[in-house]
Scaffold this motif. Structure first.
Motif, PDB file in Angstrom:
ATOM      1  N   ASP A  27       2.244   1.787  -3.506  1.00 14.94           N
ATOM      2  CA  ASP A  27       1.234   2.300  -4.559  1.00 14.94           C
ATOM      3  C   ASP A  27       0.804   3.736  -4.297  1.00 14.94           C
ATOM      4  N   PHE A  82      -3.184  -7.125  -6.726  1.00 19.31           N
ATOM      5  CA  PHE A  82      -2.755  -6.878  -5.424  1.00 19.31           C
ATOM      6  C   PHE A  82      -2.489  -8.045  -4.510  1.00 19.31           C
ATOM      7  N   ASP A  95      -8.181  -5.299   4.509  1.00 18.35           N
ATOM      8  CA  ASP A  95      -7.933  -5.567   3.079  1.00 18.35           C
ATOM      9  C   ASP A  95      -8.453  -4.905   2.072  1.00 18.35           C
ATOM     10  N   SER A 153      -7.193  -1.351   1.987  1.00 19.39           N
ATOM     11  CA  SER A 153      -6.074  -1.398   1.127  1.00 19.39           C
ATOM     12  C   SER A 153      -6.057  -1.228  -0.317  1.00 19.39           C
ATOM     13  N   GLN A 154      -6.964  -2.135  -0.597  1.00 23.14           N
ATOM     14  CA  GLN A 154      -7.113  -2.380  -2.166  1.00 23.14           C
ATOM     15  C   GLN A 154      -7.931  -1.105  -2.743  1.00 23.14           C
ATOM     16  N   ALA A 174      -8.509  -8.462  -9.195  1.00 26.01           N
ATOM     17  CA  ALA A 174      -7.782  -7.949  -7.934  1.00 26.01           C
ATOM     18  C   ALA A 174      -6.815  -8.617  -7.435  1.00 26.01           C
ATOM     19  N   LEU A 177       0.899  -1.194  -0.027  1.00 29.39           N
ATOM     20  CA  LEU A 177      -0.029  -0.044   0.002  1.00 29.39           C
ATOM     21  C   LEU A 177       0.890   1.266  -0.002  1.00 29.39           C
ATOM     22  N   ARG A 218      -5.097   1.413  -3.054  1.00 27.24           N
ATOM     23  CA  ARG A 218      -4.203   0.860  -3.956  1.00 27.24           C
ATOM     24  C   ARG A 218      -4.686   1.263  -5.311  1.00 27.24           C
ATOM     25  N   CYS A 219      -5.867   1.263  -5.756  1.00 23.20           N
ATOM     26  CA  CYS A 219      -6.638   1.502  -7.012  1.00 23.20           C
ATOM     27  C   CYS A 219      -6.291   2.890  -7.663  1.00 23.20           C
TER      28      CYS A 219
END
Length: 345
Positions: free
Chosen positions: A32, A307, A241, A244-245, A303, A29, A248-249
């Protein structure tokens, strides 16, 4: 301390420990977010998941401004955010003048929306889920925009498959889910019009110890309440999670904006989850109904490729939840209604 599989605790002692864990970043994270410049603004920050995402963003990039925007109608959220160095701004996103007065941020996470009680005022549901996105997409047309959506935009798919992937056309039951398609279409339209980079973050069931599919099932097992298995299969992901994703997007936004499914990579039977909680809690689950051949399920291959697998796996989530519920720890008392098949919330 960075979040890794090796740093996960065996149990989560209390809400303070839960908040710390939810807001602990991974190196991925941090890396990114280092690829995208500028402040991060979170619209609709005061919901169930918004504070976690804001706290995680600040922990991952402490030198950057993280701004949380909401009406802050419920006490506690604003103080919690400010204590972590997150700036807060009061704004009703239905007020176009107030929306346009917000500072421009290069990175926007859109989390506002209406689900629970949607059937009670469908006009408001559509206003929040389709009209507000149109206003936001125009007000922040020069930003990257990650838009929180839902796996409920898909039609039901066969439980024996891998779930709906991003190529499956939205065709959901119920006006709530239809309004979520409206949300996506507004961001898609204005992304094309203004070349706004974005991602449509189709999330299926974030798990926090205080709410979520696992909390619902575990609580019913402990209390001896019947568990309806007619919608008998689910997938879900640890809220840390998922947050975080979402962040990160920001490093993977595209023109025009495009969907990404976010959940656990496993399709899990509600009956099996109830049985596992039964063993951990020493109670026999009370099962109601028969599994239908279809459910709302998503395929998260895209994903996973971007990730990797979630840091917190299903077994640990089950163990944490059973322990939390057994100790009568706090609950948000907001059932997910995962078992609803007609889209009426």
């Amino acid at each position: 301390m960075l979040l890794t599989r090796d740093t996960l605790p065996e149990t989560i002692a209390d809400t303070e420990a839960l908040d710390e864990l939810l807001c602990r970043p991974t190196q991925a994270l941090i890396d990114d977010l280092a690829r995208v410049d500028g402040d991060i603004m979170i619209l609709g920050v005061a919901g169930k998941m918004g504070p976690t995402l804001a706290g995680l963003a600040k922990a991952a990039c402490p030198g950057r401004r993280v701004i949380g925007v909401a009406r802050f109608s419920e006490p506690g959220a604003e103080d919690w955010l400010q204590a972590r160095g997150i700036e807060t701004i009061h704004c009703d996103l239905l007020d176009e003048n107030a929306l346009r007065a917000l500072p421009q941020a290069p990175n926007v996470i859109f989390m506002a929306g209406r689900k629970f009680g949607a059937e009670g005022d469908l006009a408001l549901t559509w206003a929040m889920n389709a009209h507000v996105p149109a206003l936001v997409a125009q007000a922040f047309c020069r930003s990257r925009i990650v838009t929180f959506s839902t796996g409920c935009v898909y039609p039901f798919v066969n439980v024996d498959g891998k779930g709906a992937d991003e190529s499956v056309a939205p065709d959901p039951p119920g006006e709530y889910a239809q309004s979520c398609v409206g949300r996506e279409r507004m961001f898609e339209y204005f992304s094309k019009k203004y070349s706004t980079p974005g991602k449509l973050f189709r999330l299926n069931y974030a798990i926090d110890m205080r709410y979520g599919v696992l909390h619902d099932i575990a609580t019913k097992v402990l209390q001896g309440k019947p568990i309806d298995v007619s919608l008998g299969h689910v997938n879900f992901i640890w809220q840390g999670d998922a947050s975080s994703q979402a962040l990160r997007c920001l490093a993977h936004c595209e023109v025009p904006t495009s969907p990404i499914n976010v959940s656990g990579h496993e399709i899990l039977a509600v009956r099996d989850l109830a049985a596992k909680f039964g063993r951990l809690l020493g109670r026999a689950p009370v099962i109601l109904g028969t599994e239908q051949p279809t459910a709302w399920l998503t395929n998260t291959s895209q994903a996973t490729k971007l990730f990797g697998l979630p840091v917190v796996d299903t077994d640990r989530l089950i163990q944490w939840t059973a322990d939390w519920v057994a100790r009568a720890m706090p609950s948000l008392n907001k059932p997910t209604k995962y078992e609803v098949r007609d889209g009426r919330y």
